[in-house]
Write a protein that holds these residues in place. Structure first.
Motif, mmCIF file in Angstrom:
data_model
loop_
_atom_site.group_PDB
_atom_site.id
_atom_site.type_symbol
_atom_site.label_atom_id
_atom_site.label_comp_id
_atom_site.label_asym_id
_atom_site.label_seq_id
_atom_site.Cartn_x
_atom_site.Cartn_y
_atom_site.Cartn_z
ATOM 1 N N LEU A 117 0.922 -1.092 -0.020
ATOM 2 C CA LEU A 117 -0.025 0.078 -0.046
ATOM 3 C C LEU A 117 0.783 1.296 -0.104
ATOM 4 C CD1 LEU A 117 -2.824 -1.133 2.546
ATOM 5 C CD2 LEU A 117 -2.928 -0.881 0.031
ATOM 6 N N ALA A 118 1.901 1.142 0.689
ATOM 7 C CA ALA A 118 2.947 2.359 0.703
ATOM 8 C C ALA A 118 3.401 2.560 -0.601
ATOM 9 C CB ALA A 118 3.949 2.208 1.613
ATOM 10 N N ARG A 119 3.755 1.387 -1.344
ATOM 11 C CA ARG A 119 4.337 1.803 -2.503
ATOM 12 C C ARG A 119 3.302 2.197 -3.582
ATOM 13 N NH1 ARG A 119 9.596 2.259 -4.791
ATOM 14 N NH2 ARG A 119 10.832 0.890 -3.714
ATOM 15 N N LEU A 120 2.124 1.524 -3.450
ATOM 16 C CA LEU A 120 1.036 1.943 -4.447
ATOM 17 C C LEU A 120 0.609 3.548 -4.165
ATOM 18 C CD1 LEU A 120 -1.371 1.261 -6.176
ATOM 19 C CD2 LEU A 120 -2.817 0.877 -4.279
ATOM 20 N N ILE A 121 0.867 4.130 -2.780
ATOM 21 C CA ILE A 121 0.469 5.565 -2.944
ATOM 22 C C ILE A 121 1.798 6.476 -3.383
ATOM 23 C CG2 ILE A 121 0.310 7.445 -0.952
ATOM 24 C CD1 ILE A 121 -1.136 5.566 0.465
ATOM 25 N N ASN A 122 3.070 5.692 -3.274
ATOM 26 C CA ASN A 122 4.254 6.295 -3.873
ATOM 27 C C ASN A 122 4.072 6.320 -5.341
ATOM 28 O OD1 ASN A 122 7.248 4.715 -4.634
ATOM 29 N ND2 ASN A 122 7.088 7.151 -4.030
ATOM 30 N N HIS A 123 3.593 5.357 -6.120
ATOM 31 C CA HIS A 123 3.571 5.503 -7.422
ATOM 32 C C HIS A 123 2.554 6.403 -7.846
ATOM 33 C CE1 HIS A 123 6.154 2.317 -8.811
ATOM 34 N NE2 HIS A 123 6.267 1.926 -7.438
ATOM 35 N N PHE A 124 1.330 6.871 -7.258
ATOM 36 C CA PHE A 124 0.213 7.657 -7.369
ATOM 37 C C PHE A 124 0.973 8.924 -7.525
ATOM 38 C CE2 PHE A 124 -2.772 10.257 -6.100
ATOM 39 C CZ PHE A 124 -3.808 10.214 -7.235
ATOM 40 N N SER A 125 1.590 9.301 -6.461
ATOM 41 C CA SER A 125 2.304 10.418 -6.001
ATOM 42 C C SER A 125 3.290 10.716 -7.191
ATOM 43 C CB SER A 125 2.833 10.473 -4.602
ATOM 44 O OG SER A 125 3.658 11.606 -4.600
ATOM 45 N N ARG A 126 4.256 9.932 -7.578
ATOM 46 C CA ARG A 126 5.068 10.120 -8.466
ATOM 47 C C ARG A 126 4.232 10.571 -9.923
ATOM 48 N NH1 ARG A 126 9.226 5.377 -9.936
ATOM 49 N NH2 ARG A 126 7.113 4.361 -10.442
ATOM 50 N N PHE A 127 3.326 9.806 -10.237
ATOM 51 C CA PHE A 127 2.629 9.945 -11.474
ATOM 52 C C PHE A 127 1.954 11.368 -11.693
ATOM 53 C CE2 PHE A 127 -1.551 9.827 -13.769
ATOM 54 C CZ PHE A 127 -1.234 9.642 -15.096
ATOM 55 N N VAL A 128 1.356 11.753 -10.427
ATOM 56 C CA VAL A 128 0.451 13.087 -10.326
ATOM 57 C C VAL A 128 1.656 14.551 -10.363
ATOM 58 C CG1 VAL A 128 -0.959 14.225 -8.765
ATOM 59 C CG2 VAL A 128 -1.276 12.074 -9.279
#
Length: 240
Positions: free
Chosen positions: A51-62
């Motif tokens: 879940l931490a990585r999922l938010i990390n990847h979303f943040s990087r995309f945005v």
């Protein structure tokens, strides 16, 4: 919580003259990246790594800012613009300013065992655009890293690092610059300490060498003048 957010927005406004109001700062990608990282780091500490990585990847995309969920970040981090990478074991103090295209990179341990391999930034550090800070080093409080500098060794407190590989322009304590400097690079004052830069030294050495060569040529010309061949009636005869 509201007071903390207002203080954070005011700290950014103090370092960036562009926004006309706090509402503009709420749209900054750096602010969103740090906010989403707080959530990702909380999940990382709870060992909810996916879940931490999922938010990390979303943040990087945005936001175009990649902050590993394991990184530890203090208060009032200001990431001005995007394309910044912060590694897993990086530690960032309070009131740190990071401009675009900065990397807090790590080293690959020879034994294959991960450990502390990313930099530690103390309070009030400024990293100029394109700066690369690599390895488990410490950047001292109020230090500044100029644009495109590559830092692989510890930075003393209050020093300014410039160049590739970066070198310190540390000056005496009584002359430390304590005010905020955009991009970590003084523009109105020389970055080098008194005495000139290495380029000035090289230019002086070249000037001295030119003068020595000119003197040698003049001396040789003077020595060869009496032995010059004489034409016409004054031509020398070989007595041998």
């Amino acid at each position: 919580m509201f007071d903390s957010l207002v203080a954070y927005l005011d700290s950014i406004r103090a370092r960036d003259p562009a926004p006309r109001s706090r509402w503009e700062i709420l749209l900054y990608p750096g602010l969103w990246a740090v906010g989403l990282h707080r959530v990702a780091h909380w999940l990382f500490e709870a060992k909810l790594y996916f879940l931490a990585r999922l938010i990390n990847h979303f943040s990087r995309f945005v936001t175009a800012i990649d902050i590993h969920p394991g990184a530890k970040i203090g208060r009032h981090l200001f990431i001005d613009h995007g394309f910044t990478v912060i590694g897993e074991t990086a530690e960032i103090g309070d009131n740190v300013t990071i401009y675009q295209c900065v990397t807090l990179g790590g080293t690959n341990p020879a034994n294959g065992v991960p450990g502390k391999r990313h930099p530690t930034l103390c309070d009030n550090v400024i990293l100029g655009s394109g700066a690369q800070v690599l390895g488990p080093i410490t950047v001292g409080a109020r230090a500044r890293v100029g644009a495109n500098a590559v830092v692989t060794e510890d930075v003393p407190e209050g020093a300014t690092m410039v160049g590739l590989k970066a070198r310190s322009t540390l000056v005496p304590v009584e002359t430390w610059l304590k005010d905020f400097i955009p991009y970590g690079t003084p523009c109105k004052e020389p970055c080098e300490p008194a005495g000139g830069s290495r380029i000035d030294e090289l230019e002086n050495e070249v000037a001295v060498l030119k003068a020595q060569v000119s003197a040698l040529l003049a001396e040789r010309t003077g020595d060869d003048a009496p032995n010059a061949p004489v034409t016409g009636s004054g031509r020398r005869r070989n007595r041998n």
